[in-house]
Design an enzyme around this catalytic site. Structure first.
Site: not given
Ligand code: M3P
Ligand code: FE
Length: 314
Positions: A206, A261, A271
């Site tokens: 992502h 986090y 993060e």
């Molecule tokens: C990530 C990631 C939530 C998921 C977050 C996932 C906020 O941050 O980098 O894959 O539910």
């Molecule tokens: Fe993330």
């Protein structure tokens, strides 16, 4: 052609000096510029463009805008037309509106978040240079983040009112900006509601993610580290600096990232994560997480969702 990667985030902080100190000392970024309004521009050591983070003073935390770099100037004209054809208003900001940065195409995602696209930013090179480089520079500080990697935007979901900004954003960035869908969370009756998505333009899982929440906002900006031992060391750095840690080192099921986090001094969530996940390609089957397994998707080891994690954001 088109969008390359996340280029920078512009975020609001309550005390510029204290915030700059956090991003320098904890993340290991360097301040590369301060403009006449006092805004601070910072860069990670493994990035080649001039800056990836802008701190602006405000009385509350939050996001000003996210910016993605496109490959060439003409992409801005092509994308301007397709974004407007999709029904979203755009504006061109002249070169120099942000220092060291070419003209920007500004618009709001369906969720309301401001996004900017640009093709040019001064290229200053990474801290190890491009000729016979060492694997890392001598003056690494703190967690030594390599680069700003992605952001996660919270988007309004209200099924009773027929509002799903996660789905709207996802459709828009896929159809108009050419993002690929790596993973999604489906909830509700027959898992019919798209409640979170992870989308890519690079080859990592992502470059942007959208998650449903009661209101729009910034969930986090994420910085890349090499591996699990760097994640552990980053947590040590945070403890040494008395940083407010939100989630201690663990693994995501979604994207397979190894993560921490934490909050900057104003309360913006950061993060640090490691692991390029897997090879993201447009023809890769989309991974779907169902509501009953969502806990494992987010925190793979415990499988336990922490309410504050999805409800506290700026
Ligand atoms: C990530 C990631 C939530 C998921 C977050 C996932 C906020 O941050 O980098 O894959 O539910
Ligand atoms: Fe993330």
């Amino acid at each position: 052609m088109g969008v390359l990667r996340m280029g920078h985030a512009s975020i609001k902080v309550m005390d510029l000096a204290v915030a700059a100190q956090h991003y320098e000392k904890v993340l290991g970024m360097k301040t590369v510029h301060k403009d006449s309004d006092g805004n601070v521009y910072l860069k990670c050591w493994d990035e080649w463009d001039k800056y990836s983070l802008i701190l602006t003073a405000s009385d509350q935390a939050g996001l000003n805008h996210v910016a993605y770099k496109v490959q060439q100037e003409s992409d801005l004209d092509t994308l301007k037309k397709s974004i407007e054809n999709y029904g979203i208003k755009t504006e061109i900001l002249a070169e120099g509106t942000l220092p060291f940065t070419g003209r920007m195409l500004k618009f709001n995602l369906p969720s309301g978040h401001e996004m900017r696209l640009y093709a040019k930013k001064d290229c200053v090179g990474t801290d190890v240079g491009s000729t016979n480089p060492d694997p890392w520079p001598d003056d690494i500080r703190g967690a030594g983040a390599h680069w700003l990697d992605h952001c996660l935007l919270m988007c309004e979901l209200n099924p009773e009112k027929g509002i799903n900004k996660v789905a709207e954003n996802t459709k828009f960035v896929m159809e108009v900006l050419g993002f690929g869908l790596a993973e999604q969370v489906m909830v509700g009756p027959d898992n019919s509601i798209q409640a979170a998505t992870w989308l890519f333009r690079t080859t990592t899982p992502h470059d942007i993610a959208f998650v449903a929440g009661p209101r729009m906002g910034l969930h986090h900006i994420a910085f890349f580290l090499d591996g699990w031992s760097d994640v552990l060391k980053a947590a040590d750095v945070m403890a040494k600096n008395r940083v407010r840690i939100d989630i201690t080192p663990t693994r995501h099921g979604i994207t397979r990232g190894e993560t921490i986090y934490f909050f900057d001094p104003s309360g913006n969530r950061n993060e640090t994560f490691a692991g390029l996940g897997y090879l993201a390609q447009p023809d890769r089957p989309v991974t779907t997480w169902t509501e009953d397994q969502l806990g494992r998707g987010i925190f793979y080891h415990t499988g336990e969702l922490n309410q504050a994690f999805t409800e506290v954001y700026t």
